[in-house]
Scaffold this motif. Sequence first.
Motif, short mmCIF file in Angstrom:
data_model
loop_
_atom_site.label_atom_id
_atom_site.label_comp_id
_atom_site.label_asym_id
_atom_site.label_seq_id
_atom_site.Cartn_x
_atom_site.Cartn_y
_atom_site.Cartn_z
N VAL A 78 -4.84 -2.00 4.39
CA VAL A 78 -5.12 -0.55 4.48
C VAL A 78 -5.30 0.06 5.84
CG1 VAL A 78 -6.24 1.58 3.46
CG2 VAL A 78 -5.60 -0.51 1.95
N ARG B 33 -6.59 5.79 -1.54
CA ARG B 33 -6.29 4.54 -0.55
C ARG B 33 -7.37 4.39 0.50
NH1 ARG B 33 -2.94 7.63 2.80
NH2 ARG B 33 -4.55 7.80 4.38
N GLU C 229 1.25 4.25 -2.93
CA GLU C 229 1.18 5.71 -2.77
C GLU C 229 2.35 6.28 -3.40
OE1 GLU C 229 -1.05 6.18 1.59
OE2 GLU C 229 1.01 5.52 1.77
N ASN D 103 -6.94 -6.59 6.47
CA ASN D 103 -7.09 -5.19 5.73
C ASN D 103 -6.00 -4.37 5.83
OD1 ASN D 103 -8.02 -2.66 4.46
ND2 ASN D 103 -10.05 -2.81 4.96
N GLY E 178 -8.96 0.52 0.69
CA GLY E 178 -9.46 0.10 1.95
C GLY E 178 -10.85 -0.45 1.83
N VAL F 197 0.94 -1.09 -0.02
CA VAL F 197 0.15 0.06 0.20
C VAL F 197 0.84 1.16 0.00
CG1 VAL F 197 -1.84 1.36 1.13
CG2 VAL F 197 -2.01 -1.28 1.15
#
Length: 410
Positions: A156, A135, A118, A154, A139, A114
């Motif tokens: 995120v 993001r 970014e 998860n 998620g 993740v």
Amino acid sequence: MSIRKREWKTASGEDRQAWVVDYTSKGKRHLRTFNKKKEAETFETEMRGEVRDGTHTPRNKSLTVSQAGENWISASETAGLERTTIDGYRQHLDLHISPFVGNDKLADLAVADVRALEDKLAAEGRSKGLIRKVRVSLGSILADAQERGHVARNVVRELGRSRRKGKEKRAEGRQKGKLRVGVDIPSPAEIALIIAAMPADGKWRSFFLVAIFTGLRASELRGLRWQDVNLKKGEISVTQRVDAYQEAGAPKSESGHRIIPMPPNVVASLKAWKLACPKGDLDLVFPSDDGTAPMWHANIINRAWCPLQIAAGVSVQVRDENGKLVRDDEGKPVMQAKYTGLHALRHFYASWCINSREDGGLGLSAKVLQERLGHATIQLTLDTYSHLFPRGDDSAKLADAESRLFGNAT
């Protein structure tokens, strides 16, 4: 759980080797093969924790990120979310998620992936605000996949918990800056010029007076119905809005349902306009010319809002890409409207509500302002407008407070 080395020869006689992680999850045996021992050891360490916590999803049962994204969008459509919202989700998936991690298995995603996404988005020129929104969408994709049993973690959300609360929001706020009167918010003097330049009567006079003195969103103005306008009490009830596809629906949030008082001049203008307003089944206060449909947002901006500002002298000179003033064939500067969107009038309404009565405002509290604007939270109101509230520590007030304090002391 174990790691073993596997060796073999290819058809051409070449020696090959790999490292196999053999583990059991929920009573079933699984094998994962890696080219390097270090990769296998890292995976084994992660698996031990996931198997222990019951959060492991076997790779052969895991969807790709793109597949999970399609499921998420389908669920959003089934839930009846607005088309504009779905369009935003689709853009996030197709333009910013799938090109970078779309083929990755959900079970393979880690927090580091993740963060790498970014970084890639930033390198491609995406803004910090857009990266944050993407993001959040990723998620949501993972949360939807969790509910379907396609992934246990998860990552995120794990990343969000590892970061300092509010750090990104503060950084984004510093980059964006605060709203400024005369730059983002029309000043009272500019509003006076705009009102003076309005037609003496008719739809546009009523439309812009309502926008200025009630702070309705553009979508709420386009969806306003006569049944929601109480001319006797001088109140507007916000009960629906019209989206970019000309479809009517409920306000943006539960807080969007609200009652807003109107000043006498606005009421008088609406009374006159109601007599001339085209009648239609939609009962709209500001319909299209034939009364059969809502007005298009672009038409409001291009045919009314921008020309009104130019007529009022609330304009700026056009500059080319090199910053040089653009002139017409006669050598005169080309002018354009200073405020491009209708949201500037909503900002003015907020500032008018905030300003003290001595300064020509209403002097309302932040909580009342939140209710008038239909913000979902008081935090949103404060984040946007807190710097406009009177501080109460200007020189005159400080001097008065000081003199009273010394007077009491003597």
